[in-house]
Design an enzyme around this catalytic site. Sequence first.
Site, PDB file in Angstrom:
ATOM      1  N   GLU A  23      -0.418   1.413  -6.319  1.00 28.12           N
ATOM      2  CA  GLU A  23       0.891   1.697  -6.911  1.00 28.12           C
ATOM      3  C   GLU A  23       0.981   1.116  -8.314  1.00 28.12           C
ATOM      4  OE1 GLU A  23       4.029  -1.043  -6.429  1.00 28.12           O
ATOM      5  OE2 GLU A  23       3.342  -1.596  -4.418  1.00 28.12           O
ATOM      6  N   LYS A  68      11.785   2.645 -11.897  1.00 29.94           N
ATOM      7  CA  LYS A  68      11.134   2.327 -10.629  1.00 29.94           C
ATOM      8  C   LYS A  68      11.322   3.534  -9.717  1.00 29.94           C
ATOM      9  CE  LYS A  68      11.303  -0.992  -6.793  1.00 29.94           C
ATOM     10  NZ  LYS A  68      12.078  -2.093  -6.180  1.00 29.94           N
ATOM     11  N   LYS A  80       7.720  -7.639   2.794  1.00 26.72           N
ATOM     12  CA  LYS A  80       8.022  -8.737   1.877  1.00 26.72           C
ATOM     13  C   LYS A  80       8.907  -9.777   2.567  1.00 26.72           C
ATOM     14  CE  LYS A  80       7.486  -6.157  -2.442  1.00 26.72           C
ATOM     15  NZ  LYS A  80       7.266  -4.780  -1.972  1.00 26.72           N
ATOM     16  N   VAL A 105       5.957   2.152  -3.168  1.00 30.29           N
ATOM     17  CA  VAL A 105       5.142   2.505  -2.004  1.00 30.29           C
ATOM     18  C   VAL A 105       5.420   3.952  -1.593  1.00 30.29           C
ATOM     19  CG1 VAL A 105       4.785   2.048   0.456  1.00 30.29           C
ATOM     20  CG2 VAL A 105       4.873   0.146  -1.166  1.00 30.29           C
ATOM     21  N   ALA A 123      13.305   3.069   1.221  1.00 27.68           N
ATOM     22  CA  ALA A 123      12.761   4.408   1.460  1.00 27.68           C
ATOM     23  C   ALA A 123      11.300   4.357   1.885  1.00 27.68           C
ATOM     24  CB  ALA A 123      12.905   5.257   0.200  1.00 27.68           C
ATOM     25  N   ASP A 124      10.648   3.191   1.687  1.00 29.90           N
ATOM     26  CA  ASP A 124       9.257   3.057   2.136  1.00 29.90           C
ATOM     27  C   ASP A 124       9.143   3.325   3.635  1.00 29.90           C
ATOM     28  OD1 ASP A 124       8.855   2.224  -0.451  1.00 29.90           O
ATOM     29  OD2 ASP A 124       8.406   0.127   0.048  1.00 29.90           O
TER      30      ASP A 124
END
Length: 695
Positions: free
Chosen positions: A42, A105, A178, A125, A160-161
Amino acid sequence: MFLRRYLRPAAKFVRTKHYQHIVLHPEIQYALRHEQPVVALESTIITHGMPMPENVTTALQVEEQVRQHGAIPATIGIIDGCIRVGLTQEELTALAKKPRNEVIKCSRRDLPYVVAKGQSGGTTVAATMIVAHRVGIKVFATGGIGGVHREGHVSMDVSADLTELGRTPVAVVCSGVKSILDIPRTLEYLETQGVCVASYDSPGGVFPDFYTRDSGCRAAYDLATPQEAADLLRSWRELKLQSGVLIGVPIPEEFAADKSQMEAAIKAAVVQALAQGISGKEVTPFLLAAIAKITQGSSLQANIALIKNNAKVAAQIAAALAGGPAKRQAEGKEHLKKPLVVGASILDLSFTVDDQKRDMKLDGATYSAVAKQAAGGVGRNIAEGIYKLYGDVNLISAVGKDQMGQTLLQLMPKPLQRGMIQDESQATSLCSLIFDKFGDCKLILGNMEIHQCSITPETLRAQQHLFRDAPLIIMDSNISEQAMECTLQQAQKYQLPVFFEPTDMFIAGKPFHLASDLTQHIRLIKPNLHELKTIVEAITGQSVDWQPDTKVDRGQLLQQTKKLLQKIETRFNCIIATLGDHGVLLSFRSDAATNASCLLDASTSQVPPHITRFYAAPIVPNIVNVSGAGDSFCAGFITALLQGRILDECVAAGFVAAERALQSESAVPATYFSNAHAFEDRYKQTLKTLQQQSI
């Protein structure tokens, strides 16, 4: 392996009609077309995840980890509305230097806007998964995924990942979720989305939480090795599930943070975010930066360590996935398709006159000289050059079972010995080279019989698996006509292109006396002018009334050479005519001007019209010897061609490799450059100043 590992210069990206708005770097396109392992990376780590200069340094180090562990990195980003797969170093740096308010982003929702407005963006991601899946990349490495935010059950802030993992079939290798997020709720959400979640090399299946090795949660499955992970991914693909796979890799223990201290830092950062009204997609970058400040940079170092480790694991998994069933991987079969060289291996004894009072003459007198021994032979030199630049190669050659043979083998990289024929009835080929005090070669004496007697059709057919698996065959003219015929028969059988190195003016025409249905498989040749004249005479059956001389006016030399090329050019995809210190004159099929990979087309159907282009040789300081420059040019050119690079890049790679050989005491340098940056700098400089002229 500098060309393969380090070199991704600015190049003409290839826009594929199947991928609207997406362009692929030629290296990535070639790798995907040939089913080589590729790992997606990414770009929000560059644009939003880390400060300068750590973002660029880390991105390049992550790419290097991928290369060192058997795969090709494909960093994905958006530049001026173009989604690019395989960013160059210049593009990585340019993206990193853009002001934060000029770079978006990008998640799934942002892609159409950024593309439509011609803006730039770092892919999250989710967005990276979308692009990777579109172009056929199966494995993606990142630091950690997004998830359900703390208090997410109230705010409904869910990355949304997670939904992307539920609908896009890409394997994501990361250090879990994370630490700033609600990990138990995130894992529950992934289960609802049908995402296969596994830990990697984590006793008891403990799922990591980014900065620390134990989130307090367990994954349903634990994968112990890259092969075990590849087996899972193979079954996942065969089942055609349209959801992703998440593989959680714990941060290396020496970089893991203290859990209580990290939790305190996270809580403090969350308080700061709330106080400053940070919301939406700005929350994660803000929290990461705040935590790095609170921990005095230790969290940033942990972040760097884990993403590098994840890239390593992802590359190992991708390589295992590309390598076929577990048995093949266990046997250590390299995923890289190895070109095959068939030719001479020689022990070179060189004598360089150091008598400053007398000019050397062939008059029977004794001259003081410096003596050296080195591994040589055209085929062997090219093979070693390709091995050091491309990463691997197979060589079929011959040495005697004598002391000189043992010496020669000790001077060669071990992988070059895999196809070596050792013949106790023949003496190892020995070549004595005499150089004057200026470094010019004045006389060569050689015993080449072993290559005529020991490289036979029988010994070649016994190693036909090396032919079958090769993307290209390189053949020098030191072997017998019978061996050449067998080599070309193998090329015909497996529909492989042949690169012919003529070696010497007296034997350059040897293969062209064979049947034309075999010689048509010779698609590329690299003669000097004397060898070119011999080849033209062999093919046309007509004498050429011209004595080549590189010391004449360049314009006259180019016109005379072009006339020779025109007599035979339609028989080949490419002819590289070397013109001494002038440079090289290429005659190549016209479609190679935009797609050099067609030079590897093994088809013997009608070749498109040719273009003739001259490339001036760069000025090379501190020349030590000239014995291996042509062979290194071959190695550089072939390596770049196999990587799918454009023609100018192939020539530049050839010149850089030749330059290093000219500055080395051995025919092939011990290393082409001492480090990656030195090679890359020289390559870019050569590419930028490459002088070309259509003839």
